[in-house]
Design a protein around this motif. Structure first.
Motif, PDB file in Angstrom:
ATOM      1  N   VAL A  33     -36.195  49.023 -69.673  1.00 36.21           N
ATOM      2  CA  VAL A  33     -36.368  48.877 -71.129  1.00 36.21           C
ATOM      3  C   VAL A  33     -35.007  48.792 -71.807  1.00 36.21           C
ATOM      4  CG1 VAL A  33     -37.152  50.055 -73.226  1.00 36.21           C
ATOM      5  CG2 VAL A  33     -38.637  49.970 -71.210  1.00 36.21           C
ATOM      6  N   ILE A  34     -34.112  49.744 -71.498  1.00 37.90           N
ATOM      7  CA  ILE A  34     -32.789  49.755 -72.123  1.00 37.90           C
ATOM      8  C   ILE A  34     -32.077  48.430 -71.858  1.00 37.90           C
ATOM      9  CG2 ILE A  34     -30.478  50.806 -72.054  1.00 37.90           C
ATOM     10  CD1 ILE A  34     -31.831  53.487 -71.398  1.00 37.90           C
ATOM     11  N   TYR A  35     -32.124  48.010 -70.604  1.00 42.06           N
ATOM     12  CA  TYR A  35     -31.382  46.817 -70.216  1.00 42.06           C
ATOM     13  C   TYR A  35     -31.936  45.561 -70.887  1.00 42.06           C
ATOM     14  CZ  TYR A  35     -28.643  43.789 -67.161  1.00 42.06           C
ATOM     15  OH  TYR A  35     -27.752  42.872 -66.679  1.00 42.06           O
ATOM     16  N   ILE A  36     -33.266  45.413 -70.869  1.00 38.58           N
ATOM     17  CA  ILE A  36     -33.853  44.181 -71.409  1.00 38.58           C
ATOM     18  C   ILE A  36     -33.669  44.113 -72.923  1.00 38.58           C
ATOM     19  CG2 ILE A  36     -36.018  42.921 -71.740  1.00 38.58           C
ATOM     20  CD1 ILE A  36     -36.778  43.874 -68.872  1.00 38.58           C
ATOM     21  N   VAL A  37     -33.851  45.248 -73.609  1.00 35.59           N
ATOM     22  CA  VAL A  37     -33.625  45.266 -75.063  1.00 35.59           C
ATOM     23  C   VAL A  37     -32.171  44.878 -75.357  1.00 35.59           C
ATOM     24  CG1 VAL A  37     -33.414  46.809 -77.067  1.00 35.59           C
ATOM     25  CG2 VAL A  37     -35.462  46.885 -75.643  1.00 35.59           C
TER      26      VAL A  37
END
Lengths: 248, 248
Positions: free
Chosen positions: A185-189
């Motif tokens: 989640v952190i990476y894709i956002v």
């Protein structure tokens, strides 16, 4: 015939005033000006953008297996050898990037403060202004700064890494990170934020550096969109590959 | 036509302002927006109330005196000046919000009137050429290439109304300043002050408290004279060139 005092004054009056007070240095003029600060933002942004292009190309090596990916990671430490000592080239790049991040952030902070002060009263009649990418530059930048801190703590130092961080084994470390839901989640956002930031940032930097004109603007916008798309898609493909089991 | 107006009323610079609601009746679609306000003011005067203060002069779209943010748009929904905006652009029974230009460099004097003298000080800093005055020079003495003449003319169209500042989310005067700089910098007559003009005018612009440019493009969309956004890139180019070349 004697010349009266008025003739003398007239002669003086036709001479234009000269600058006598000492002028500030060009560096001072540059940094004090909004255009100069924007130039710092544009140049540091382009340095970081160039780094991102190299970064995404390195990331995509993960699709060729742990051997090639880990060897690439090792080469990053030996590049420049034997002229440079082990890891020196990498540290030179890191110092350069840190300078770019600081220059970019300080200019952004000072310019943003100035911009907010210049428009203290909002219009009562609201209407959407500018594109989404343009409106999210400031918040997007803050999100990216926070992401960079997390990203370094996760995959460079291993401080917040889960699943046993092993230096020199980047392939396994990447798979570990993208095996957690929050890692994805952190990476894709953050990568979506990168795309939006680059989309307006590249075009804006070109304008600030004076590269824009009526004929070239369409090409510059297309380049900005292309870069944004390629970077986001390239970066996001790695967590997607781990999630789908293509990379494990 | 019958209209509901919500107009910004403010006694003076230091007073608190607020939107006041008025109804105007008997508006012809052929009236200009200013004539509609005249009708409102006649009603107000007859009722013994204070008329709404607003700037206007030539009412031909060439002087740059009229302003007004109408329904969130500088100069209203059409790409023209408020004086050339006609009531046929609105519908019977519409509610129309009328606000002054908003920028800390343009303080409200009263109601819808703002002080735009900051623009005059930017012009004073470099918006001139040092040609000897007297009889008109021979027209062919200084050849000007056609594209340069066209570019100078395009920028000379700026009437200094301030819609660019009003539309900009940063209250930036970059489009105005770039129009004035480029107008003279592309011409041979402007060449002697080419460097000092752009440096001094940008410095004056910053000193007045205008914000920086984030290339949102709102200014060029609002400009009633169609000063294009690439003007800003052209001025940045001139400014960067001047910081390298200027002898001060």
């Amino acid at each position: 015939m004697t010349l009266g005092p008025s003739v003398g004054l007239m002669a003086l009056a036709t001479r234009t005033e000269r600058r006598t007070e000492p002028q500030p240095s060009m560096t001072r003029i540059f940094w004090r000006s909004t255009v100069g600060k924007k130039t710092v933002m544009a140049l540091s942004g382009l340095i970081m953008l160039g780094y991102l292009v190299a970064h995404v190309m390195g990331n995509l090596k993960i699709f060729f297996g742990p051997g090639e990916f880990n060897a690439y990671g090792h080469w990053l430490r030996t590049m420049g050898a034997p002229v440079l000592h082990h890891s020196w080239a990498l540290w030179i790049v890191r110092v350069g990037l840190l300078a770019a991040v600081i220059g970019h952030a300080v200019s952004a902070y000072q310019l943003s403060r100035r911009d907010i002060k210049a428009r203290p009263t909002a219009y009562v009649h609201k209407r959407p202004r500018a594109s989404y990418a343009t409106r999210t530059m400031r918040w997007g930048g803050i999100i990216l700064a926070l992401f960079i801190v997390w990203h370094i703590l996760d995959l460079t130092t291993g401080t917040v890494h889960v699943g046993g961080f092993e230096e020199g084994r980047p392939y396994q470390n990447v798979v570990d990170t993208f095996s957690t839901w929050y890692g994805n989640v952190i990476y894709i956002v953050a990568m979506l934020a990168v795309g939006l930031h680059v989309r307006h940032g590249f075009w804006s930097a070109a304008q600030t550096l004076g590269a824009g004109n009526a004929r070239r603007d369409r090409a510059l916008k297309a380049m900005a969109n292309g870069l944004a798309l390629v970077l986001t898609a390239g970066f996001v493909s790695v967590p997607v590959a781990v999630m789908t089991g293509v990379v494990s | 036509m019958k209209l509901n107006l919500r107009v910004w009323r403010q006694q003076n610079t230091d007073a608190e302002g607020a939107m006041a609601t008025y109804e105007v009746d008997g508006i012809s679609p052929d009236m200009s927006f200013l004539e509609m306000l005249d009708t409102l003011n006649e009603d107000l005067i007859l009722r013994g109330e204070e008329p709404v203060a607003f700037d206007h002069d030539c009412r031909e779209g060439i002087c740059g005196a009229c302003s007004l943010v109408i329904n969130g748009d500088a100069h209203g929904p059409e790409r023209t000046t408020t004086c050339q905006l006609h009531m046929r652009s609105f519908r019977d029974g519409d509610t129309i919000d009328v606000e002054p230009w908003r920028a800390s460099a343009f303080p409200v004097v009263k109601d819808l009137v703002v002080d735009r003298s900051a623009f005059d000080r930017i012009i004073q800093a470099g918006g001139y050429i040092s040609a000897p005055t007297g009889s008109a020079p021979e027209a062919h003495a200084t050849p000007v290439p056609k594209p340069d003449a066209d570019s100078a003319f395009e920028h000379a169209e700026c009437i200094g109304c301030g819609a660019c500042v009003a539309a900009c989310p940063n209250g930036s005067a970059m489009l105005f300043t770039s129009a004035k700089v480029n107008h003279l910098n592309v011409l041979p007559q402007g060449a002697p002050e080419r460097e000092t003009r752009v440096l001094d005018m940008v410095a004056a612009m910053d000193d007045e408290g205008f914000g920086g440019c984030t290339l949102t493009g709102e200014c060029a969309t609002a400009c009633p004279k169609g000063i294009p956004l690439p003007s800003i890139a052209a001025m940045n180019r001139e400014w960067l060139r001047a910081t390298r070349k200027a002898r001060r």
